[in-house]
Design a protein around this motif. Structure first.
Motif, PDB file in Angstrom:
ATOM      1  N   GLU A  77      13.395  -2.242 -14.625  1.00 53.46           N
ATOM      2  CA  GLU A  77      13.909  -1.312 -15.003  1.00 53.46           C
ATOM      3  C   GLU A  77      13.584  -0.087 -14.568  1.00 53.46           C
ATOM      4  N   LYS A  78      12.447  -0.019 -13.813  1.00 57.37           N
ATOM      5  CA  LYS A  78      12.181   1.554 -13.381  1.00 57.37           C
ATOM      6  C   LYS A  78      12.483   1.698 -11.962  1.00 57.37           C
ATOM      7  N   VAL A  79      12.548   0.712 -11.161  1.00 61.16           N
ATOM      8  CA  VAL A  79      12.728   0.869  -9.776  1.00 61.16           C
ATOM      9  C   VAL A  79      14.191   0.894  -9.498  1.00 61.16           C
ATOM     10  N   LYS A  80      14.666   1.720  -8.426  1.00 62.90           N
ATOM     11  CA  LYS A  80      16.084   1.642  -8.151  1.00 62.90           C
ATOM     12  C   LYS A  80      16.326   0.237  -7.401  1.00 62.90           C
ATOM     13  N   GLY A  81      17.389  -0.427  -7.801  1.00 64.08           N
ATOM     14  CA  GLY A  81      17.566  -1.701  -7.161  1.00 64.08           C
ATOM     15  C   GLY A  81      16.335  -2.782  -7.393  1.00 64.08           C
ATOM     16  N   GLY A  82      15.630  -2.629  -8.398  1.00 65.00           N
ATOM     17  CA  GLY A  82      14.534  -3.468  -8.539  1.00 65.00           C
ATOM     18  C   GLY A  82      14.910  -4.918  -9.094  1.00 65.00           C
TER      19      GLY A  82
ATOM     20  N   GLN B  10      16.099  -9.006   4.138  1.00 66.55           N
ATOM     21  CA  GLN B  10      16.901  -7.788   4.782  1.00 66.55           C
ATOM     22  C   GLN B  10      17.051  -6.571   3.990  1.00 66.55           C
ATOM     23  N   ASP B  11      17.061  -6.806   2.929  1.00 69.10           N
ATOM     24  CA  ASP B  11      16.960  -5.407   2.062  1.00 69.10           C
ATOM     25  C   ASP B  11      15.823  -4.553   2.228  1.00 69.10           C
ATOM     26  N   ILE B  12      14.551  -5.449   2.342  1.00 68.09           N
ATOM     27  CA  ILE B  12      13.316  -4.686   2.540  1.00 68.09           C
ATOM     28  C   ILE B  12      13.234  -4.044   3.666  1.00 68.09           C
ATOM     29  N   LYS B  13      13.742  -4.856   4.820  1.00 67.61           N
ATOM     30  CA  LYS B  13      13.509  -4.224   5.985  1.00 67.61           C
ATOM     31  C   LYS B  13      14.460  -3.072   6.299  1.00 67.61           C
TER      32      LYS B  13
ATOM     33  N   TYR C 216       0.494  -1.300  -0.117  1.00 68.49           N
ATOM     34  CA  TYR C 216       0.172  -0.135  -0.161  1.00 68.49           C
ATOM     35  C   TYR C 216       0.866   1.193  -0.091  1.00 68.49           C
ATOM     36  N   ALA C 217       2.048   0.843   0.445  1.00 62.99           N
ATOM     37  CA  ALA C 217       3.053   2.185   0.337  1.00 62.99           C
ATOM     38  C   ALA C 217       3.918   2.163  -0.747  1.00 62.99           C
ATOM     39  N   SER C 218       3.472   1.432  -1.854  1.00 60.44           N
ATOM     40  CA  SER C 218       4.478   1.575  -2.831  1.00 60.44           C
ATOM     41  C   SER C 218       4.553   2.795  -3.663  1.00 60.44           C
ATOM     42  N   GLY C 219       3.400   3.681  -3.709  1.00 58.50           N
ATOM     43  CA  GLY C 219       3.494   4.802  -4.272  1.00 58.50           C
ATOM     44  C   GLY C 219       4.710   5.695  -3.796  1.00 58.50           C
ATOM     45  N   ARG C 220       4.834   5.564  -2.453  1.00 56.99           N
ATOM     46  CA  ARG C 220       5.819   6.517  -1.904  1.00 56.99           C
ATOM     47  C   ARG C 220       7.285   5.778  -1.800  1.00 56.99           C
ATOM     48  N   VAL C 221       7.399   4.419  -1.874  1.00 52.57           N
ATOM     49  CA  VAL C 221       8.598   3.808  -1.858  1.00 52.57           C
ATOM     50  C   VAL C 221       8.430   2.536  -2.695  1.00 52.57           C
ATOM     51  N   PRO C 222       8.726   2.866  -3.908  1.00 54.36           N
ATOM     52  CA  PRO C 222       8.364   1.859  -5.193  1.00 54.36           C
ATOM     53  C   PRO C 222       8.850   0.361  -4.892  1.00 54.36           C
ATOM     54  N   GLN C 223      10.031   0.255  -4.303  1.00 53.43           N
ATOM     55  CA  GLN C 223      10.707  -0.842  -3.950  1.00 53.43           C
ATOM     56  C   GLN C 223       9.572  -2.105  -3.154  1.00 53.43           C
TER      57      GLN C 223
ATOM     58  N   LEU D 236      16.414  -6.951  -6.426  1.00 54.04           N
ATOM     59  CA  LEU D 236      15.529  -7.590  -5.449  1.00 54.04           C
ATOM     60  C   LEU D 236      15.161  -8.660  -5.826  1.00 54.04           C
ATOM     61  N   ILE D 237      14.422  -8.794  -7.118  1.00 55.72           N
ATOM     62  CA  ILE D 237      13.672  -9.672  -7.753  1.00 55.72           C
ATOM     63  C   ILE D 237      14.794 -11.184  -7.913  1.00 55.72           C
ATOM     64  N   LYS D 238      15.947 -10.902  -8.075  1.00 53.16           N
ATOM     65  CA  LYS D 238      16.918 -11.652  -8.090  1.00 53.16           C
ATOM     66  C   LYS D 238      17.483 -12.522  -6.900  1.00 53.16           C
ATOM     67  N   LYS D 239      17.328 -11.604  -5.723  1.00 48.09           N
ATOM     68  CA  LYS D 239      17.349 -12.332  -4.637  1.00 48.09           C
ATOM     69  C   LYS D 239      16.259 -13.035  -3.964  1.00 48.09           C
ATOM     70  N   ALA D 240      15.219 -12.347  -4.399  1.00 45.84           N
ATOM     71  CA  ALA D 240      14.001 -13.154  -4.066  1.00 45.84           C
ATOM     72  C   ALA D 240      13.933 -14.668  -4.833  1.00 45.84           C
ATOM     73  N   LEU D 241      14.326 -14.761  -6.107  1.00 41.39           N
ATOM     74  CA  LEU D 241      14.054 -15.844  -6.849  1.00 41.39           C
ATOM     75  C   LEU D 241      15.323 -16.794  -6.362  1.00 41.39           C
ATOM     76  N   ALA D 242      16.182 -16.435  -5.650  1.00 36.58           N
ATOM     77  CA  ALA D 242      17.606 -17.139  -5.448  1.00 36.58           C
ATOM     78  C   ALA D 242      17.227 -18.053  -4.092  1.00 36.58           C
ATOM     79  N   VAL D 243      16.002 -17.619  -3.274  1.00 38.02           N
ATOM     80  CA  VAL D 243      15.608 -18.487  -2.351  1.00 38.02           C
ATOM     81  C   VAL D 243      15.014 -19.685  -2.657  1.00 38.02           C
ATOM     82  N   GLN D 244      15.616 -20.710  -2.131  1.00 31.28           N
ATOM     83  CA  GLN D 244      14.815 -22.228  -2.653  1.00 31.28           C
ATOM     84  C   GLN D 244      14.082 -22.714  -1.530  1.00 31.28           C
TER      85      GLN D 244
END
Length: 334
Positions: free
Chosen positions: A318-323, A129-132, A96-103, A326-334
């Protein structure tokens, strides 16, 4: 005539009050707000109420007053109030806060979680950890993790593969789902989950996705024809932690901070078990109400994932800083 014993009792009472007053003045009342129905069995409300009870039982001079049902702040107002120190605690859908914090929209990225076991592993991963760190930099801290599975439902028919959503005015919880649904041919109407019922009742909405708990708590079975339950192929998972204002937390004494964190951990563990029951409760409730209930097939899931990767994933990377990281780190979790 007033006797000496009466005078003595009055003096003793006055002295007791005088001595008690400073101690009472030191007690702190914290306000916890959320949008979900109170006292109706919604585990998000129960989670916050549990934290309030356990902090009170810790006897560290803190009372937490819970305001459910958006009675203190509207759903989308809570993030700003929390990070400014105007609100103390909230059970809050982070997207709900992604309008202010796109990540934050990565915490409701289609197909990124899929099941509760994976959600549990994500909680202790570099991704989270990055999200927090981002949450804390914005002025809040997580005191309890919470992931919810979600479903799709429509007044017109069953939502299966991407073709089934074409032409329907649909509510999605955040930008990533909105992008995916729009790419599949849906029209988008944005609103918090607490407004879905009225949206469907008034004809503003044809279809929606939201958490399993919200489908039940908001009685959406009264408005829809078909429910696509999470099942083995849950496309929808959302991070809805209990957050606390960092300003407020930092002002507390160490024993008070410890009590809040301990209560949060206990509530988190309870919620992780309770929420797994929510999908079956969802199915049972909607079937009892006469709603058709189906599950998405693996091929439907894969088809949606392709649409999501070409729209929401691509846009986020492409549009979110560090996006992309972040996706790669999430997908790396097995």
């Amino acid at each position: 005539m007033i006797g000496s014993r009466t005078i003595a009792r009055a003096c003793a009472l006055a002295c007791a009050i005088a001595f008690a007053a400073p101690a009472l003045a030191q007690d702190i009342t914290l306000r916890a707000s959320h949008q979900f129905p109170g006292g109706k069995g919604d585990p998000r409300d129960e989670m916050v109420q549990m934290i309030a009870r356990d902090v009170a039982a810790a006897n560290v001079g803190i009372k937490i007053q819970v305001f459910p049902g958006a009675s203190l702040y509207k759903a989308n107002e809570q993030w700003g109030a929390l990070t400014k120190g105007q609100l103390d605690i909230s059970s809050f859908p982070l997207d709900y806060a992604s309008g202010r914090v796109p990540q934050f929209s990565v915490t409701l990225m289609p197909g990124l979680v899929r099941n509760f076991d994976r959600a549990d592993r994500l909680n202790s991963s570099p991704f989270m950890q990055d999200i927090k760190k981002i949450i804390e930099a914005q002025g809040a801290i997580v005191i309890a993790d919470a992931w919810l599975s979600g479903a799709f439902a429509s007044k017109k028919g069953c939502i299966t593969g991407p073709d089934s959503i074409k032409g329907q005015v649909t509510r999605a919880a955040g930008p990533a789902f909105e992008q995916m649904l729009a790419a599949a041919g849906a029209s988008i109407a944005s609103m918090p989950s607490s407004e879905i019922y009225s949206g469907m009742q008034t004809g503003v909405l044809d279809a929606t996705n939201t958490s399993s708990e919200s489908f039940v708590s908001y009685r959406l079975f009264e408005q829809v024809k078909c429910l696509t339950a999470p099942g083995a192929n849950a496309l929808w998972f959302m991070y809805e932690p209990v957050l606390m204002s960092k300003q407020v937390f930092d002002r507390l004494k160490p024993d008070q901070q410890k009590a809040i964190l301990a209560a949060g951990k206990k509530a988190q563990d309870w919620f992780a078990q309770e929420v797994r029951k929510g999908d079956q409760k969802l199915v049972d409730t909607f079937k009892k109400a006469g709603v058709e209930v189906i599950e998405m097939s693996a091929s439907d899931y894969d088809a949606w994932l392709k649409v999501a990767q070409a729209s929401a994933y691509k846009n986020f990377s492409e549009k979110v800083k560090g996006g992309d990281e972040l996706i790669k780190k999430a997908l790396a979790v097995q």
